[in-house]
Design a protein around this motif. Structure first.
Motif, PDB file in Angstrom:
ATOM      1  N   ARG A   1     -10.180  -6.012  -6.821  1.00 30.50           N
ATOM      2  CA  ARG A   1     -11.332  -5.215  -6.328  1.00 30.50           C
ATOM      3  C   ARG A   1     -11.190  -4.507  -5.071  1.00 30.50           C
ATOM      4  O   ARG A   1     -11.247  -3.333  -4.951  1.00 30.50           O
ATOM      5  CB  ARG A   1     -12.753  -6.187  -6.201  1.00 30.50           C
ATOM      6  CG  ARG A   1     -13.410  -6.182  -7.663  1.00 30.50           C
ATOM      7  CD  ARG A   1     -14.837  -6.502  -7.474  1.00 30.50           C
ATOM      8  NE  ARG A   1     -14.758  -7.940  -6.566  1.00 30.50           N
ATOM      9  CZ  ARG A   1     -14.558  -9.303  -7.227  1.00 30.50           C
ATOM     10  NH1 ARG A   1     -14.304  -9.205  -8.419  1.00 30.50           N
ATOM     11  NH2 ARG A   1     -14.723 -10.309  -6.503  1.00 30.50           N
ATOM     12  N   LYS A   2     -10.850  -5.511  -4.079  1.00 28.99           N
ATOM     13  CA  LYS A   2     -10.548  -4.775  -2.835  1.00 28.99           C
ATOM     14  C   LYS A   2      -9.415  -3.771  -2.302  1.00 28.99           C
ATOM     15  O   LYS A   2      -9.612  -2.953  -1.713  1.00 28.99           O
ATOM     16  CB  LYS A   2     -10.046  -6.154  -1.795  1.00 28.99           C
ATOM     17  CG  LYS A   2     -10.760  -6.335  -0.302  1.00 28.99           C
ATOM     18  CD  LYS A   2     -10.450  -7.536   0.023  1.00 28.99           C
ATOM     19  CE  LYS A   2     -10.495  -7.574   1.504  1.00 28.99           C
ATOM     20  NZ  LYS A   2     -10.353  -8.866   2.196  1.00 28.99           N
ATOM     21  N   TRP A   3      -8.348  -3.925  -3.160  1.00 32.15           N
ATOM     22  CA  TRP A   3      -7.192  -3.034  -2.753  1.00 32.15           C
ATOM     23  C   TRP A   3      -7.029  -1.879  -4.161  1.00 32.15           C
ATOM     24  O   TRP A   3      -6.276  -1.197  -4.194  1.00 32.15           O
ATOM     25  CB  TRP A   3      -5.995  -3.859  -2.749  1.00 32.15           C
ATOM     26  CG  TRP A   3      -6.031  -4.921  -1.665  1.00 32.15           C
ATOM     27  CD1 TRP A   3      -6.880  -4.523  -0.295  1.00 32.15           C
ATOM     28  CD2 TRP A   3      -5.327  -6.197  -1.649  1.00 32.15           C
ATOM     29  NE1 TRP A   3      -6.641  -5.692   0.316  1.00 32.15           N
ATOM     30  CE2 TRP A   3      -5.631  -6.605  -0.142  1.00 32.15           C
ATOM     31  CE3 TRP A   3      -4.543  -6.607  -2.307  1.00 32.15           C
ATOM     32  CZ2 TRP A   3      -5.202  -7.608   0.171  1.00 32.15           C
ATOM     33  CZ3 TRP A   3      -3.981  -7.969  -1.741  1.00 32.15           C
ATOM     34  CH2 TRP A   3      -4.535  -8.453  -0.617  1.00 32.15           C
ATOM     35  N   ALA A   4      -8.202  -1.748  -5.091  1.00 31.73           N
ATOM     36  CA  ALA A   4      -7.954  -1.020  -5.987  1.00 31.73           C
ATOM     37  C   ALA A   4      -7.881   0.516  -5.548  1.00 31.73           C
ATOM     38  O   ALA A   4      -6.996   1.246  -6.103  1.00 31.73           O
ATOM     39  CB  ALA A   4      -9.218  -0.922  -7.084  1.00 31.73           C
ATOM     40  N   ALA A   5      -8.487   0.966  -4.546  1.00 30.15           N
ATOM     41  CA  ALA A   5      -8.382   2.402  -4.017  1.00 30.15           C
ATOM     42  C   ALA A   5      -7.207   2.540  -3.413  1.00 30.15           C
ATOM     43  O   ALA A   5      -6.618   3.697  -3.522  1.00 30.15           O
ATOM     44  CB  ALA A   5      -9.471   2.404  -2.682  1.00 30.15           C
ATOM     45  N   SER A   6      -6.291   1.489  -3.174  1.00 23.60           N
ATOM     46  CA  SER A   6      -4.918   1.707  -2.532  1.00 23.60           C
ATOM     47  C   SER A   6      -3.689   1.839  -3.698  1.00 23.60           C
ATOM     48  O   SER A   6      -2.482   1.839  -3.424  1.00 23.60           O
ATOM     49  CB  SER A   6      -4.427   0.611  -1.665  1.00 23.60           C
ATOM     50  OG  SER A   6      -5.284   0.494  -0.658  1.00 23.60           O
ATOM     51  N   GLY A   7      -4.314   1.588  -5.218  1.00 25.14           N
ATOM     52  CA  GLY A   7      -3.484   1.911  -6.160  1.00 25.14           C
ATOM     53  C   GLY A   7      -2.851   0.488  -6.401  1.00 25.14           C
ATOM     54  O   GLY A   7      -1.795   0.382  -7.258  1.00 25.14           O
TER      55      GLY A   7
ATOM     56  N   LYS B   1       0.849  -1.316   0.005  1.00 26.32           N
ATOM     57  CA  LYS B   1       0.044   0.008  -0.300  1.00 26.32           C
ATOM     58  C   LYS B   1       1.120   1.140   0.135  1.00 26.32           C
ATOM     59  O   LYS B   1       0.471   2.272  -0.786  1.00 26.32           O
ATOM     60  CB  LYS B   1      -1.033   0.037   1.372  1.00 26.32           C
ATOM     61  CG  LYS B   1      -1.999  -0.921   1.109  1.00 26.32           C
ATOM     62  CD  LYS B   1      -3.134  -0.721   2.203  1.00 26.32           C
ATOM     63  CE  LYS B   1      -4.358  -1.607   2.075  1.00 26.32           C
ATOM     64  NZ  LYS B   1      -5.130  -1.831   3.133  1.00 26.32           N
TER      65      LYS B   1
END
Ligand SMILES: NC(=O)c1ccc[n+]([C@@H]2O[C@H](COP(=O)([O-])OP(=O)(O)OC[C@H]3O[C@@H](n4cnc5c(N)ncnc54)[C@H](OP(=O)(O)O)[C@@H]3O)[C@@H](O)[C@H]2O)c1
Length: 461
Positions: A373-379, A319
């Motif tokens: 899907r789960k970690w897309a927001a963390s790039g 992350k």
């Protein structure tokens, strides 16, 4: 008679900061990554590039090869590089100006070619038109290898869907022929690997060894995880001797044991505050049932539980990268299997190595889609891929008859490594996170875990 002189001047915008573009373009031996007229290039002088550094560049014009020697004539980091080239009967001066922008860099590329003799008016007109055409192509390609191919994020095409469903064309694609057909697809610049921290499991043999070599050659800061100290030593010596700017560290761990995975992760967390790429490549197909001393069947422990645990434990530094990738090396062997809950806990009475292997690899694909899907927001982008059928010690050991019969058609380890290396840096792959299972830099439908039950099974496990 006056000489013929041709000019071009083109401008492009790049996503990378000027210092990284500058460092990349000074290494003129990488020119073949983006200039389609270059057949091969190599550095002639030792050490870091500087004024006076020389490069041998072989141009390709149809069937003709045109050798040139280039020299760095001027350098003003990170704004200006001037290269002077000499061929038989002509000289070239390439002047590259970089202008840092709030985001990225504006690059202006001017080339002047002076011929020792004047051409006839017709030859001059045709030559200028061709020169302009090739120069535009080259500059567009430089932009594409650095920024990715923006209008072509890889998606599932009707052709690949059809080939995959028809099985046979799909299987032919796993051989060295599949590699040959796809190898020019989507090139990526070594600038995108330089200085990136990458962790690779199973780098001491076969495909992983070839991945390690290529990542270090392209400038990555690589950490290779292996279980055999002697093999790790050998690999370190071999890669440290490469004329490359990348670096290699090694970590020893038996990945079939969760305690060792935890210790490994703790060491990595202490040494690296960020990890840009994690490649879960270590894996094996075991023909005999065996339980590890921690009580887990060996295939599941090595091929699924260990990459799951390692990835979860390394999540904080992934992350922290802001732009990380996770690559799960799966296998076409899983085409034969849907996910079954009981498949995740093989029993000695009806154990079958290829079935257990296929279940574990399908699990890795499902994890890739879920994590994406789960970690897309963390790039973080997550990918599952199949390297094709590759001639490695692992394949020979686990499937000797298959290896013997298909040997002439198997890929070399470097060919099997190609898509993994591409996934580690390609901007277009990053944009296609999780939507896909990759073979030869294209998306394949059989990789997609279409049944929710698959995901539920593995997430509850
Ligand atoms: N070859 C193919 O055709 C093919 C096809 C599809 C998928 N794959 C996948 O590609 C990956 C690489 O396979 P390969 O063919 O290159 O096999 P390989 O030559 O046997 O290499 C496997 C690597 O994983 C390491 N490894 C295995 N068990 C380990 C453990 N318990 N702890 C730590 N490291 C361990 C091995 O270490 P050692 O060097 O110590 O043995 C080796 O470095 C695997 O995930 C495999 O399933 C291969």
């Amino acid at each position: 008679m006056t000489k013929s002189v041709w000019h071009i001047n083109k401008t492009i915008d790049l996503d990378l900061p000027a210092d990284r573009v500058f460092a990349y373009l000074c290494r003129w031996d990488t020119v073949e990554e983006w200039d389609p007229t270059v057949f091969a290039a190599r550095k002639l002088t030792k050490g870091m590039p500087g004024v006076g550094s020389r490069f041998a560049v072989n141009l390709r014009m149809g069937w003709k090869r045109i050798p040139m020697i280039y020299r760095i004539r001027e350098m003003a980091p990170p704004r200006l590089i001037v290269m002077a080239g000499q061929g038989a009967g002509f000289r070239a001066v390439d002047r590259i100006r970089l202008e840092p922008r709030p985001v990225g860099t504006r690059l202006t590329y001017a080339v002047e070619i002076t011929f020792d003799q004047r051409h006839s008016p017709l030859a001059d007109r045709i030559g200028r038109a061709l020169f302009d055409h090739y120069a535009s192509w080259t500059i567009r390609r430089l932009q594409a290898v650095l920024n990715g191919f923006p209008r072509s994020v890889p998606t599932l095409t009707p052709m690949t869907r059809l080939a995959d469903r028809a099985i046979l064309p799909g299987l032919i694609g796993f051989t060295s022929l599949g590699y040959t057909l796809g190898k020019h697809r989507r090139p990526v610049a070594s600038a995108l690997y330089a200085g990136r921290t990458m962790v690779l499991t199973g780098g001491t043999s076969g495909i992983g060894r070839a991945v390690a070599r290529e990542l270090v050659r392209r400038g990555a800061k690589l950490v290779v995880v292996g279980r055999d100290a002697e093999k790790l030593n050998q690999l370190r010596k071999e890669l440290a001797g490469l004329p490359a700017e990348g670096t290699i560290e090694t970590e020893q761990a038996d990945l079939s044991l969760l305690a060792e995975v935890r210790d490994l992760a703790a060491r990595l967390l202490r040494r690296h505050d960020h990890i840009d790429v994690l490649i879960n490549n270590a894996g094996a197909l075991f023909n005999r049932y065996h339980r590890t001393r921690e009580g887990i069947e060996r295939t599941m422990a090595t091929d699924l539980v260990s990459p799951y645990l390692l990835t979860r434990l390394l999540l904080p530094p992934l992350k922290a990268s802001g732009d990380a990738r996770i690559i799960n090396v799966a296998s076409g062997g899983m085409y034969t299997q849907g996910m079954r809950a009981e498949g995740l806990t093989p029993r000695p009475s009806d154990y079958d190595g290829p079935t257990a292997y296929a279940q574990a690899k399908r699990g890795l694909v499902i994890l890739a889609e879920t994590w994406a899907r789960k970690w897309a927001a963390s790039g973080i982008s997550v990918h599952a891929m199949h390297p094709g059928w590759v001639d490695t010690p692992g394949l020979e050991r686990s499937l000797p008859a298959f290896h013997r019969q298909l040997r002439p058609w198997l890929r070399t380890p470097a060919q099997g490594a190609d898509t993994i290396v591409w996934l580690a840096a390609a901007p277009d792959a990053h944009r296609a996170s999780g939507s896909s299972g990759w073979i030869e830099k294209s998306v394949r439908p059989m990789f997609l875990a279409t049944h929710a039950v698959h995901q539920k099974t593995i997430l509850n496990w």
